[in-house]
Design a protein around this motif. Sequence first.
Motif, PDB file in Angstrom:
ATOM      1  N   GLY A 244       0.795  -1.216   0.000  1.00  0.00           N
ATOM      2  CA  GLY A 244       0.000   0.000   0.000  1.00  0.00           C
ATOM      3  C   GLY A 244       0.824   1.261   0.000  1.00  0.00           C
TER       4      GLY A 244
ATOM      5  N   VAL B 120      -3.169   4.523  -2.566  1.00  0.00           N
ATOM      6  CA  VAL B 120      -4.392   4.815  -3.318  1.00  0.00           C
ATOM      7  C   VAL B 120      -5.518   3.847  -2.997  1.00  0.00           C
ATOM      8  N   GLY B 121      -5.388   3.134  -1.885  1.00  0.00           N
ATOM      9  CA  GLY B 121      -6.517   2.332  -1.420  1.00  0.00           C
ATOM     10  C   GLY B 121      -6.546   0.910  -1.905  1.00  0.00           C
ATOM     11  N   ASN B 122      -5.498   0.483  -2.594  1.00  0.00           N
ATOM     12  CA  ASN B 122      -5.436  -0.924  -2.970  1.00  0.00           C
ATOM     13  C   ASN B 122      -3.986  -1.391  -2.854  1.00  0.00           C
ATOM     14  N   ASN B 123      -3.754  -2.644  -3.202  1.00  0.00           N
ATOM     15  CA  ASN B 123      -2.391  -3.183  -3.117  1.00  0.00           C
ATOM     16  C   ASN B 123      -1.889  -3.676  -4.461  1.00  0.00           C
TER      17      ASN B 123
ATOM     18  N   HIS C 102      -5.255  10.713  -2.242  1.00  0.00           N
ATOM     19  CA  HIS C 102      -6.216  11.658  -1.666  1.00  0.00           C
ATOM     20  C   HIS C 102      -6.055  11.808  -0.169  1.00  0.00           C
TER      21      HIS C 102
ATOM     22  N   TRP D 268       1.782   5.942   5.106  1.00  0.00           N
ATOM     23  CA  TRP D 268       1.107   4.750   4.569  1.00  0.00           C
ATOM     24  C   TRP D 268       2.156   3.802   4.036  1.00  0.00           C
TER      25      TRP D 268
ATOM     26  N   ARG E 284      -0.833  -0.050   5.829  1.00  0.00           N
ATOM     27  CA  ARG E 284      -1.954   0.812   5.447  1.00  0.00           C
ATOM     28  C   ARG E 284      -1.829   1.161   3.986  1.00  0.00           C
ATOM     29  N   ASN E 285      -2.936   1.171   3.259  1.00  0.00           N
ATOM     30  CA  ASN E 285      -2.811   1.544   1.856  1.00  0.00           C
ATOM     31  C   ASN E 285      -3.468   2.871   1.502  1.00  0.00           C
ATOM     32  N   THR E 286      -3.846   3.631   2.525  1.00  0.00           N
ATOM     33  CA  THR E 286      -4.248   5.030   2.286  1.00  0.00           C
ATOM     34  C   THR E 286      -3.595   5.871   3.385  1.00  0.00           C
TER      35      THR E 286
END
Lengths: 497, 443
Positions: free
Chosen positions: B305, B309-312, B322, B351, B367-369
Amino acid sequence: MSNPSSPASSSRSSSAAAQEHRLPEEESQTLHHHNDQEVASAIAAPFPPSSCEADHQAHDDKDAELSPPRCEWEFRLAATVPTTALPGASDAIGSVDFDPTGRLLATGGIARKIRMYDVASMLLPLDDSAGARAGPAACICVPAKLSSVRWRPGGGGDASSSVVGCGDYDGVVTEYDVERGVASWERDEHAGRRVWSLDYAPGSAMAASGSDDRTAHVWDPRAPSGGWATARAGGAVLCVEFDPSGAPHLAVGSADRRAVVYDVRALGRGAVARMDGHARAVTYVRWAGPGPARRVVTSAADGTHRLWEWSGGASAAAEVVVEAGAAAAAAREVRSYSGHASARSFVGMGVWRGAGLVASGSESNHVFVYDLRWAKPIWVHPFFASHGHGGAHGPVTTDAAAAAAAGGFVSAVAWRQGSHNDGDLDGGALVAGGSDGVLKVFTCRRRRETAGDDVIKKTRVQQQQQQKGQLKYMFRLKLSEGRGEIKKGGQKMRDCD
Amino acid sequence: MDSVMAAVPDSPPQTVVLVSAGASHSVALLTGNVLCSWGRGEDGQLGHGDAEDRLVPTVLSGFDAPGITSVICGADHTTAYSEDELQVYSWGWGDFGRLGHGNSSDVFTPQPVKALQGLKIKQIACGDSHCLAVTMAGQVQSWGRNQNGQLGLGTTEDSLLPQKIQAFEGVCVKMIAAGAEHTAAVTEDGDLYGWGWGRYGNLGLGDRNDRLLPEKVSSVEGEKMVLVACGWRHTITVSDSGNLYTYGWSKYGQLGHGDFEDHLVPHKLEALKDSTISQISGGWRHTMALTSEGKLYGWGWNKFGQVGVGNNDDHCSPVQVHFPEDQKISQVACGWRHTLALSEKKNVFSWGRGTSGQLGNGEIVDRNTPVLIDALSTDGSGCKKLESSTAAPFAAKVWVSPSERYAIVPDENVPKAGEGTARGNGADANVPENDVKRMRVQS
């Protein structure tokens, strides 16, 4: 634990002191220009001298517990490899491994390097080689501290391995192409938790890693990005080893004080054998040589090694997968070995399967060798760095006690198991690495009783040297000391690959 | 004592000035000359005088050099510069002489790099195992590992002490950057140079060969380069018109051109051609770029992450990262597997991989965000409740023996899942009778 020390002595021991296994004058093959002779003095456990009759009873296991251990083996220091790290750099050795042919040695540790040595070069005397060969034949810098290095078994035959795998403190298992010095693949599946141990099954059919994340992973190294099977333990998995005979069994030791054996074809069904009894975390598991029962040696931070056996059949082909729900066989503890110190650090442990010997390091900064038949060590050797060639522990010391006080300890050991090319069944090699980055190579040979045997042995050695010209054993041929030892015909060193 | 309370003006709130990230650790410089560090501490890279990991930002309370203007992380070591004293400090893993103290010992508290005393330093760059410093006059000193010529001295001999790069005689270097085993530089004239390990084309010289001396990269579309950053095996550079160029390794998409192809010369990042890039940072296998409008983009390896950006999934093209309330970002720093960002509002976000505590939020999960580092952020506790070093006073030089921080058997008393007692990689899960790590104090 007291630090035994004994004056270096080149005199022959008298028969009354048969329990003191002093080595005669040593010829140490160091890889630097010092002319100092490093004498490997050895002290056996303090037992009263035995009579010849006690020797006769050694066949009986039970009596062997009580009678003092006999040392059938002579050890000598063949080479000391000082650390090649720059002054002051941390350089503890965490893992040493011979490749299956026994020609190459790899080491890994805190220094984030895989160092590879040509064993024959290490054993050559200085004046024989073309220029002093100090240091490894090759070195690969890796991104993280290494806990384990393993040569990947090749496709069989005589070829030395060209791939070495390693497990590191970032939780990554990486394989390196030795010739090109680059990584061929990596797997990072332990959630960043330290990998403590790595092993390959014979023929590279499978690989396994044990990690701080309390799992052991098993995968096919020929398809490393494929899936993997997971075995869970009650604590960090500190050691994994596949059955070297090729049976589909994986021994796993954990910080939860247990060692277990899994059938790798059905990891999820639970263990096929359990070894309960250690008081502390199990730091090493190693398979012992084949026999009527399956046998495993474990080490733990309780300062003991233990030999376990359980009946499970010897033939891999006939092995029936354990039925779901079947209870794991509780292995019987055959013997416990103690003398070395292991309470907080990994000190190394290895089994020479063909000879039934166990080697380990110790927090007292000694190398210990046990014979599986006896609970007390048969050979103990102090490890401190030789004068003038300190390790990475700060000030150089020639005092074992001072080195131990500085935190120095023997941290890794490995036996050369022997390849099918090795015709000499009564000699072996043992490598030990210290927390100061120093490596020591020992050779050993089985004592013989009569001069006749020595002649046969000499001829055999010469023939081997002429034919192979590979490893040159620096055996010192001695007449027996006339102790009336019984020749043990049964125990041959077998190629277990 | 006077009972009247004198009107004491509130001191301005303490805020983060800049952040930097290493392989598994992070540092921040705060106003008021305060340094914080967190993450993996096994090799002394946190500078607290011990070998312990820290899960939250911890002040180097024993370090009192005045006027610190920068703190820069290498892979497993850290440097800082005191403008008041004209003194560079370094600490952490010492192999190859990367700390510049003339030996390879690991250092656990900030120690002055005596050979650089008195030099006015413009910027410091740290790679995996080598470091460089650019002086105000535009000269470059380098030290550490040099097996591939990354020190630019014309040899492959490691250097335990800083040496001047003679090849830059007469050239005024503006900015320098260091990767795993390579180095890049831009000069005041806008020229781009590369040297060291070059086998992925990361020197930008059109081939896959190493260089032992700085070599100029052929002009790219006539542009003048003003910024440069290095990832592990790739290089990123920005022109004065705000265009971004990348070259080198792209197995994980870290060049951002929409594919996984290596490039041997600087290649313009078309996806961001309409943005003016103001700051760049290279991670192990990922890249971050900041636009003049405060928007942050990331691409490359994303297994933990670290792109944010919310994914892996790995990204081979830039994706915007964001932040809460779309706040503008003013600085970004990439570590090996994690990323830090400082916003204009003086919030710090992190992150990526968190196993060693490098994210600084008290946890060890990935964490990916972006996640706010509460201790350092104005929207958090605003630097008012920071942990401090509890180690020995920094006047004494402390050394933790390798035996104390390597090959220690983990505790068999396993914490239950969910308990936050597992710190770092179990390094400090001591066996009961040896709770105190033995330390040796050297004068």
